[in-house]
Write a protein that holds these residues in place. Structure first.
Motif: not given
Length: 151
Positions: A19-28, A92-95, A142-148
């Protein structure tokens, strides 16, 4: 009712890390294929994005749109279209569901898109599927390589 497209992937990280990666829009723009710019226009009381402007470049399709986000605790985020040049609607959604005692996360992405130009339903759903698969693959990497904190 519009048909939606859905797919899932398991990520080797906790739901909070995902969720930290999903919520970090600036890095999309760093990990999503089509997003060239992302700007948070407003946040809620917890500091989570409520409206985000996205500039997309998917080759032949270029668009700028604004999405409104709704956060459900820590396990789900959904969005809907506020404005766009090419889209009539986008929901859309992420669950996120913890797996294996919370060490892994099953992420389900659901998407419904309606474009302003005429398009056959089968072609639209195929495009939705491509968008979802790219997003899930990018999120997993992204998440598995270190996320946000990666970058």
């Amino acid at each position: 009712m519009a048909e939606h497209t859905r797919s899932s992937i398991t990520i080797d990280a906790t739901p909070a890390e995902v969720m930290a990666v999903i919520a970090d829009f600036g890095r999309y723009p760093e990990w999503t294929g089509e997003v060239r710019e992302a700007e948070v226009l407003g946040t809620d009381a917890q500091g989570r994005a409520e409206q985000v402007r996205l500039v997309l470049d998917a080759g032949a399709i270029k668009d700028e749109h604004t999405l409104a986000y709704a956060w459900s605790d820590t396990d789900e985020v959904s969005w809907s279209l506020v404005k766009s040049q090419l889209l009539r609607s986008l929901d859309g959604s992420y669950r996120l569901v913890p797996v294996d005692g919370g060490k892994h996360t099953e992420v389900t992405y659901q998407l419904t898109v309606d474009v302003k130009i005429p398009m056959l339903g089968t072609i639209k759903r195929k495009a939705e599927k491509v968008i979802i698969e790219r997003a899930l693959d990018g999120l997993k990497k992204r998440v598995e390589l270190g996320g946000a904190t990666a970058g």
